[in-house]
Design a protein around this motif. Structure first.
Motif, PDB file in Angstrom:
ATOM      1  N   GLY A   1      -4.208   3.140  -4.606  1.00 23.44           N
ATOM      2  CA  GLY A   1      -3.146   3.685  -4.211  1.00 23.44           C
ATOM      3  C   GLY A   1      -2.303   4.820  -4.983  1.00 23.44           C
TER       4      GLY A   1
ATOM      5  N   ARG B   1      -5.440  -7.233  -5.852  1.00 21.50           N
ATOM      6  CA  ARG B   1      -3.940  -6.644  -5.885  1.00 21.50           C
ATOM      7  C   ARG B   1      -3.853  -5.497  -6.814  1.00 21.50           C
ATOM      8  NH1 ARG B   1      -2.888 -11.897  -7.238  1.00 21.50           N
ATOM      9  NH2 ARG B   1      -1.762 -12.355  -9.204  1.00 21.50           N
TER      10      ARG B   1
ATOM     11  N   SER C   1       2.361   1.869  -3.769  1.00 21.29           N
ATOM     12  CA  SER C   1       1.677   2.209  -4.666  1.00 21.29           C
ATOM     13  C   SER C   1       1.186   4.048  -4.457  1.00 21.29           C
ATOM     14  CB  SER C   1       0.079   1.332  -4.387  1.00 21.29           C
ATOM     15  OG  SER C   1      -0.486   1.617  -3.290  1.00 21.29           O
TER      16      SER C   1
ATOM     17  N   GLU D   1      -6.280  -2.651  -5.683  1.00 24.78           N
ATOM     18  CA  GLU D   1      -5.569  -1.665  -4.269  1.00 24.78           C
ATOM     19  C   GLU D   1      -4.428  -1.154  -4.779  1.00 24.78           C
ATOM     20  OE1 GLU D   1      -6.901  -4.709  -0.617  1.00 24.78           O
ATOM     21  OE2 GLU D   1      -4.991  -4.869  -1.498  1.00 24.78           O
ATOM     22  N   THR D   2      -3.761  -1.435  -5.799  1.00 26.58           N
ATOM     23  CA  THR D   2      -2.618  -0.856  -6.342  1.00 26.58           C
ATOM     24  C   THR D   2      -3.032   0.430  -6.980  1.00 26.58           C
ATOM     25  OG1 THR D   2      -1.321  -2.732  -6.443  1.00 26.58           O
ATOM     26  CG2 THR D   2      -0.484  -1.128  -7.718  1.00 26.58           C
TER      27      THR D   2
ATOM     28  N   HIS E   1       0.785  -1.220  -0.062  1.00 27.18           N
ATOM     29  CA  HIS E   1       0.036  -0.186  -0.066  1.00 27.18           C
ATOM     30  C   HIS E   1       0.798   1.277  -0.018  1.00 27.18           C
ATOM     31  CE1 HIS E   1      -3.942  -1.869   0.392  1.00 27.18           C
ATOM     32  NE2 HIS E   1      -3.597  -2.604   1.015  1.00 27.18           N
ATOM     33  N   ARG E   2       1.911   1.407   0.585  1.00 31.36           N
ATOM     34  CA  ARG E   2       2.988   2.395   0.690  1.00 31.36           C
ATOM     35  C   ARG E   2       3.488   2.544  -0.690  1.00 31.36           C
ATOM     36  NH1 ARG E   2       3.865  -0.053   5.936  1.00 31.36           N
ATOM     37  NH2 ARG E   2       6.007  -0.924   5.345  1.00 31.36           N
TER      38      ARG E   2
END
Length: 220
Positions: free
Chosen positions: A61, A54, A30, A57-58, A27-28
């Motif tokens: 971010g 995935r 992306s 979520e990418t 998460h950080r």
């Protein structure tokens, strides 16, 4: 020329029961990539992603970092092939210890297994290589024919590596060599016209420098 920006998903959860979930580091990564793309002047006119968690979520971010982007469109053609199922089909009941949770064992086996899959030497796979090839190339056609000048797409290592190998007119076996060196959140750029496509860059990490390398440089 227009540009297709292909992005491999951020760090997922290797060895977990559900790989298809970003780690906290993912998460950080992306979000950091989104900020880096914004700093480089990226202003996407279209966004695409595969139909995997995935990927979603990418891209979420990245969009947070960019600040603004068009509503994402889902292209299942950008999904990764089911490498776990392909490995299981190859080995059957004789799985090597650590095949799915030890990185060295997993990736050592994956290289030859992918080549066997490409040669159609493994029975019982959920998707044959020719079907994978067809859907990935159809996704590229859809993204480059839609009219956007700056297209961002989140996918996985397999599809992106196959696209690169195809653009270079390299044999299919090249795909796995490219795939295994691809970093999480790496950027691959393809410039295109109505008639042609050209590989511009491969495996860029604009969000990584000497200070952030330990935090953001991952491969699985």
């Amino acid at each position: 020329m227009a540009e297709l920006i292909l992005i491999r998903h951020a760090q997922a959860s290797f060895g977990a029961a559900d790989y298809d979930v970003l780690s906290a580091r993912g998460h950080r990564q992306s979000a950091a990539l989104g900020l880096a793309l914004k700093a480089h002047g990226t202003a996407p006119t279209a966004c695409y992603r595969g139909d995997m968690r995935r990927h979603r979520e990418t891209l979420d971010g990245i969009i947070d970092g960019l600040g603004i982007a068009p509503a994402p469109q889902v292209l299942p053609g950008l999904d990764e092939f089911d490498f776990r199922a392909v490995l299981d089909a190859r080995f059957g009941d004789d799985l090597p210890p650590g095949l799915h949770d030890d990185r060295k064992t997993h990736f050592r086996a994956l290289r030859e297994t992918v080549r066997m899959w490409q040669r159609d030497e493994i029975a019982g796979v959920p998707e044959r290589f020719e079907a994978f090839r067809t859907r990935v190339l159809a996704a590229v056609d859809a993204m480059t024919e839609a009219g956007g000048d700056s297209v961002v797409a989140v996918s996985s290592g397999g599809p992106i590596a196959f696209i690169v190998a195809t653009l270079l007119d390299a044999p299919p076996s090249t795909m796995v060599e490219l795939q295994l060196q691809m970093k999480n959140c790496a950027v691959t750029r393809v410039v295109f016209t109505a008639r042609r496509r050209f590989l511009h860059t491969f495996n860029e990490t604009p969000h990584i420098d000497a200070e952030t390398m330990a935090e953001y440089l991952t491969y699985s």
